[in-house]
Design a protein around this motif. Sequence first.
Motif, PDB file in Angstrom:
ATOM      1  N   UNK A  60       0.845  -1.189   0.000  1.00 33.47           N
ATOM      2  CA  UNK A  60       0.000   0.000   0.000  1.00 33.47           C
ATOM      3  C   UNK A  60       0.883   1.242   0.000  1.00 33.47           C
ATOM      4  N   UNK A  61       0.325   2.325  -0.486  1.00 45.03           N
ATOM      5  CA  UNK A  61       1.054   3.580  -0.576  1.00 45.03           C
ATOM      6  C   UNK A  61       0.906   4.305   0.755  1.00 45.03           C
ATOM      7  N   UNK A  62       2.028   4.509   1.434  1.00 41.00           N
ATOM      8  CA  UNK A  62       2.025   5.250   2.693  1.00 41.00           C
ATOM      9  C   UNK A  62       1.924   6.751   2.438  1.00 41.00           C
ATOM     10  N   UNK A  63       2.671   7.241   1.459  1.00 34.22           N
ATOM     11  CA  UNK A  63       2.620   8.653   1.081  1.00 34.22           C
ATOM     12  C   UNK A  63       3.168   8.807  -0.324  1.00 34.22           C
ATOM     13  N   UNK A  64       2.744   9.843  -0.987  1.00 32.51           N
ATOM     14  CA  UNK A  64       3.247  10.145  -2.313  1.00 32.51           C
ATOM     15  C   UNK A  64       3.042  11.616  -2.632  1.00 32.51           C
ATOM     16  N   UNK A  65       4.103  12.270  -3.068  1.00 31.52           N
ATOM     17  CA  UNK A  65       4.040  13.666  -3.495  1.00 31.52           C
ATOM     18  C   UNK A  65       4.870  13.814  -4.753  1.00 31.52           C
ATOM     19  N   UNK A  66       4.747  14.953  -5.406  1.00 30.25           N
ATOM     20  CA  UNK A  66       5.525  15.207  -6.611  1.00 30.25           C
ATOM     21  C   UNK A  66       4.762  16.104  -7.550  1.00 30.25           C
ATOM     22  N   UNK A  67       5.078  15.997  -8.831  1.00 28.67           N
ATOM     23  CA  UNK A  67       4.406  16.840  -9.817  1.00 28.67           C
ATOM     24  C   UNK A  67       4.126  16.055 -11.092  1.00 28.67           C
ATOM     25  N   UNK A  68       3.095  16.497 -11.802  1.00 30.32           N
ATOM     26  CA  UNK A  68       2.665  15.852 -13.047  1.00 30.32           C
ATOM     27  C   UNK A  68       2.498  16.897 -14.146  1.00 30.32           C
ATOM     28  N   UNK A  69       2.724  16.472 -15.384  1.00 30.17           N
ATOM     29  CA  UNK A  69       2.393  17.336 -16.524  1.00 30.17           C
ATOM     30  C   UNK A  69       0.909  17.206 -16.847  1.00 30.17           C
ATOM     31  N   UNK A  70       0.378  15.994 -16.704  1.00 30.62           N
ATOM     32  CA  UNK A  70      -1.056  15.728 -16.863  1.00 30.62           C
ATOM     33  C   UNK A  70      -1.433  14.644 -15.865  1.00 30.62           C
ATOM     34  N   UNK A  71      -2.707  14.630 -15.505  1.00 33.22           N
ATOM     35  CA  UNK A  71      -3.221  13.560 -14.647  1.00 33.22           C
ATOM     36  C   UNK A  71      -4.400  12.917 -15.360  1.00 33.22           C
ATOM     37  N   UNK A  72      -4.458  11.609 -15.329  1.00 34.76           N
ATOM     38  CA  UNK A  72      -5.591  10.867 -15.860  1.00 34.76           C
ATOM     39  C   UNK A  72      -6.371  10.345 -14.670  1.00 34.76           C
ATOM     40  N   UNK A 110      -1.822  14.332  -2.623  1.00 36.35           N
ATOM     41  CA  UNK A 110      -2.057  13.094  -1.893  1.00 36.35           C
ATOM     42  C   UNK A 110      -2.113  11.936  -2.881  1.00 36.35           C
ATOM     43  N   UNK A 111      -1.580  10.806  -2.445  1.00 36.98           N
ATOM     44  CA  UNK A 111      -1.588   9.593  -3.250  1.00 36.98           C
ATOM     45  C   UNK A 111      -1.749   8.435  -2.276  1.00 36.98           C
ATOM     46  N   UNK A 112      -2.708   7.588  -2.516  1.00 37.39           N
ATOM     47  CA  UNK A 112      -2.924   6.452  -1.627  1.00 37.39           C
ATOM     48  C   UNK A 112      -3.604   5.314  -2.360  1.00 37.39           C
ATOM     49  N   UNK A 113      -3.415   4.113  -1.832  1.00 34.35           N
ATOM     50  CA  UNK A 113      -4.088   2.973  -2.428  1.00 34.35           C
ATOM     51  C   UNK A 113      -3.397   1.667  -2.140  1.00 34.35           C
ATOM     52  N   UNK A 114      -3.964   0.615  -2.714  1.00 35.47           N
ATOM     53  CA  UNK A 114      -3.429  -0.730  -2.543  1.00 35.47           C
ATOM     54  C   UNK A 114      -2.806  -1.201  -3.852  1.00 35.47           C
ATOM     55  N   UNK A 115      -1.755  -2.025  -3.694  1.00 35.91           N
ATOM     56  CA  UNK A 115      -1.021  -2.590  -4.825  1.00 35.91           C
ATOM     57  C   UNK A 115      -0.888  -4.083  -4.601  1.00 35.91           C
ATOM     58  N   UNK A 116      -1.085  -4.852  -5.654  1.00 34.83           N
ATOM     59  CA  UNK A 116      -0.868  -6.296  -5.565  1.00 34.83           C
ATOM     60  C   UNK A 116      -0.607  -6.840  -6.953  1.00 34.83           C
ATOM     61  N   UNK A 117      -0.214  -8.088  -7.000  1.00 34.54           N
ATOM     62  CA  UNK A 117       0.011  -8.746  -8.283  1.00 34.54           C
ATOM     63  C   UNK A 117      -1.296  -8.924  -9.046  1.00 34.54           C
ATOM     64  N   UNK A 118      -2.410  -8.803  -8.328  1.00 30.97           N
ATOM     65  CA  UNK A 118      -3.739  -8.999  -8.910  1.00 30.97           C
ATOM     66  C   UNK A 118      -4.405  -7.676  -9.297  1.00 30.97           C
ATOM     67  N   UNK A 119      -3.680  -6.565  -9.186  1.00 31.39           N
ATOM     68  CA  UNK A 119      -4.234  -5.278  -9.574  1.00 31.39           C
ATOM     69  C   UNK A 119      -4.020  -4.218  -8.513  1.00 31.39           C
ATOM     70  N   UNK A 120      -4.294  -2.994  -8.895  1.00 32.65           N
ATOM     71  CA  UNK A 120      -4.112  -1.878  -7.975  1.00 32.65           C
ATOM     72  C   UNK A 120      -5.394  -1.067  -7.884  1.00 32.65           C
ATOM     73  N   UNK A 121      -5.486  -0.287  -6.823  1.00 33.16           N
ATOM     74  CA  UNK A 121      -6.584   0.659  -6.640  1.00 33.16           C
ATOM     75  C   UNK A 121      -5.966   1.878  -5.980  1.00 33.16           C
ATOM     76  N   UNK A 122      -5.774   2.927  -6.774  1.00 37.01           N
ATOM     77  CA  UNK A 122      -5.020   4.093  -6.331  1.00 37.01           C
ATOM     78  C   UNK A 122      -5.870   5.350  -6.521  1.00 37.01           C
ATOM     79  N   UNK A 123      -5.887   6.190  -5.499  1.00 35.98           N
ATOM     80  CA  UNK A 123      -6.537   7.498  -5.591  1.00 35.98           C
ATOM     81  C   UNK A 123      -5.469   8.583  -5.548  1.00 35.98           C
ATOM     82  N   UNK A 124      -5.779   9.705  -6.217  1.00 33.53           N
ATOM     83  CA  UNK A 124      -4.849  10.821  -6.275  1.00 33.53           C
ATOM     84  C   UNK A 124      -5.616  12.123  -6.107  1.00 33.53           C
ATOM     85  N   UNK A 125      -4.956  13.090  -5.484  1.00 34.40           N
ATOM     86  CA  UNK A 125      -5.462  14.462  -5.384  1.00 34.40           C
ATOM     87  C   UNK A 125      -4.367  15.370  -5.918  1.00 34.40           C
TER      88      UNK A 125
END
Length: 138
Positions: free
Chosen positions: A31-43, A63-78
């Motif tokens: 799982x994503x504990x924290x994520x920051x940075x910058x994007x040129x575009x967001x989908x 903000x960036x958070x979500x779950x990661x696995x070999x069976x797929x991911x579910x990630x939210x972004x702000x």
Amino acid sequence: MNTHCLRLAPGQDLKRELERITTEMQWSAAFILTGIGSLTTASIRFADADRIETVEGPLEILSLGGTLSLDGSHIHILVADSVGASQGGHLKEGAMIRTTAEIVIGVLSEWQFSRKLDPETGCQELTVEHLAKPGSSG
């Protein structure tokens, strides 16, 4: 829990890179504990929408958070634009890193995440399984 610190580079696709690293590292429950940075575009797929929207940057990842696995991911972004207006939802492929993405991942070695169709929601939903520790009886 083990932690992994990542820095993704300009031009990389944020979601694709997270999924590639998950596969490369063979993380069955992360799982994503924290994520920051910058994007040129967001989908982003907004709440209860079928269509993926492209939000033009430059954008800051707030903000960036979500779950990661070999069976797929579910990630939210702000994300926020240059005047601070923010938008968020489900991260999709095509969110391109502008200068950096600094991400800390937690990996749960005694757990396994998978995605299964939930007849009630009609979506591939998270299922969680606790794996026995090596040498334990359950």
